[in-house]
Write a protein that holds these residues in place. Structure first.
Motif, PDB file in Angstrom:
ATOM      1  N   LEU A   1       0.825  -1.204   0.000  1.00 55.96           N
ATOM      2  CA  LEU A   1       0.000   0.000   0.000  1.00 55.96           C
ATOM      3  C   LEU A   1       0.865   1.262   0.000  1.00 55.96           C
ATOM      4  O   LEU A   1       1.659   1.483   0.919  1.00 55.96           O
ATOM      5  N   GLY A   2       0.731   2.070  -1.010  1.00 50.32           N
ATOM      6  CA  GLY A   2       1.456   3.339  -1.104  1.00 50.32           C
ATOM      7  C   GLY A   2       2.905   3.226  -1.543  1.00 50.32           C
ATOM      8  O   GLY A   2       3.557   4.242  -1.790  1.00 50.32           O
ATOM      9  N   GLN A   3       3.429   2.034  -1.661  1.00 49.08           N
ATOM     10  CA  GLN A   3       4.841   1.864  -1.998  1.00 49.08           C
ATOM     11  C   GLN A   3       5.172   2.247  -3.444  1.00 49.08           C
ATOM     12  O   GLN A   3       6.328   2.462  -3.777  1.00 49.08           O
ATOM     13  N   ASP A   4       4.161   2.332  -4.286  1.00 46.95           N
ATOM     14  CA  ASP A   4       4.394   2.679  -5.688  1.00 46.95           C
ATOM     15  C   ASP A   4       3.930   4.094  -6.025  1.00 46.95           C
ATOM     16  O   ASP A   4       3.824   4.461  -7.188  1.00 46.95           O
ATOM     17  N   GLN A   5       3.668   4.896  -4.993  1.00 43.40           N
ATOM     18  CA  GLN A   5       3.190   6.259  -5.198  1.00 43.40           C
ATOM     19  C   GLN A   5       4.352   7.253  -5.151  1.00 43.40           C
ATOM     20  O   GLN A   5       4.982   7.417  -4.100  1.00 43.40           O
ATOM     21  N   PRO A   6       4.653   7.894  -6.278  1.00 45.22           N
ATOM     22  CA  PRO A   6       5.782   8.838  -6.314  1.00 45.22           C
ATOM     23  C   PRO A   6       5.562  10.049  -5.403  1.00 45.22           C
ATOM     24  O   PRO A   6       4.444  10.522  -5.246  1.00 45.22           O
ATOM     25  N   ASP A   7       6.660  10.531  -4.844  1.00 49.45           N
ATOM     26  CA  ASP A   7       6.610  11.749  -4.048  1.00 49.45           C
ATOM     27  C   ASP A   7       6.839  12.957  -4.968  1.00 49.45           C
ATOM     28  O   ASP A   7       6.825  12.822  -6.193  1.00 49.45           O
ATOM     29  N   ALA A   8       7.082  14.121  -4.382  1.00 48.77           N
ATOM     30  CA  ALA A   8       7.275  15.336  -5.174  1.00 48.77           C
ATOM     31  C   ALA A   8       8.472  15.235  -6.117  1.00 48.77           C
ATOM     32  O   ALA A   8       8.509  15.887  -7.160  1.00 48.77           O
ATOM     33  N   ASP A   9       9.443  14.400  -5.770  1.00 51.04           N
ATOM     34  CA  ASP A   9      10.617  14.200  -6.629  1.00 51.04           C
ATOM     35  C   ASP A   9      10.384  13.128  -7.682  1.00 51.04           C
ATOM     36  O   ASP A   9      11.265  12.835  -8.487  1.00 51.04           O
TER      37      ASP A   9
END
Length: 119
Positions: free
Chosen positions: A24-32
């Motif tokens: 869960l959430g491990q494949d969601q890119p951050d601002a970078d």
């Protein structure tokens, strides 16, 4: 329905829930543009293999590319998967094949060590 079939079904459902929660959430890119999975994989690889450095690449999907010169190998870390290309090995892994990000990273480290030993 037999008891053993019911038990297997319950285990399958439990495993699927665990896998879904672990990723869960491990494949969601951050601002970078980098995912938590990518950050964890790169940190583990850099901790294990001195001198491996990473750069970003890719136009449609950002991936991280790291060279392991002592093994003539290249790591590719995607948003939810990884690859190792070496003269002696070619390893590819995606989230669907592993219960958790840490399990995938562990296997990537194992293949990196094997590439070092065989070089």
């Amino acid at each position: 329905m037999s008891l053993s079939l019911l038990r297997k079904l319950q285990e399958s459902i439990g495993s699927r829930r665990f896998r879904k929660q672990a990723w869960l959430g491990q494949d969601q890119p951050d601002a970078d543009g980098v995912t938590p999975f990518q950050r964890a994989a790169v940190a583990a690889l850099q901790d294990e293999f001195a001198g491996v450095s990473f750069s970003s690449a890719g136009s449609k999907e950002l991936y991280l590319r790291g060279e392991l010169p002592s093994a003539n190998a290249t790591f590719f870390v995607y948003k939810d998967g990884a690859q190792l290309q070496a003269h002696t090995a070619d390893f590819r892994a995606e989230r669907w094949d592993y219960e958790s990000p840490s399990a995938l990273i562990k296997e990537l480290l194992n293949h990196g060590r094997a590439a070092l030993r065989s070089n």
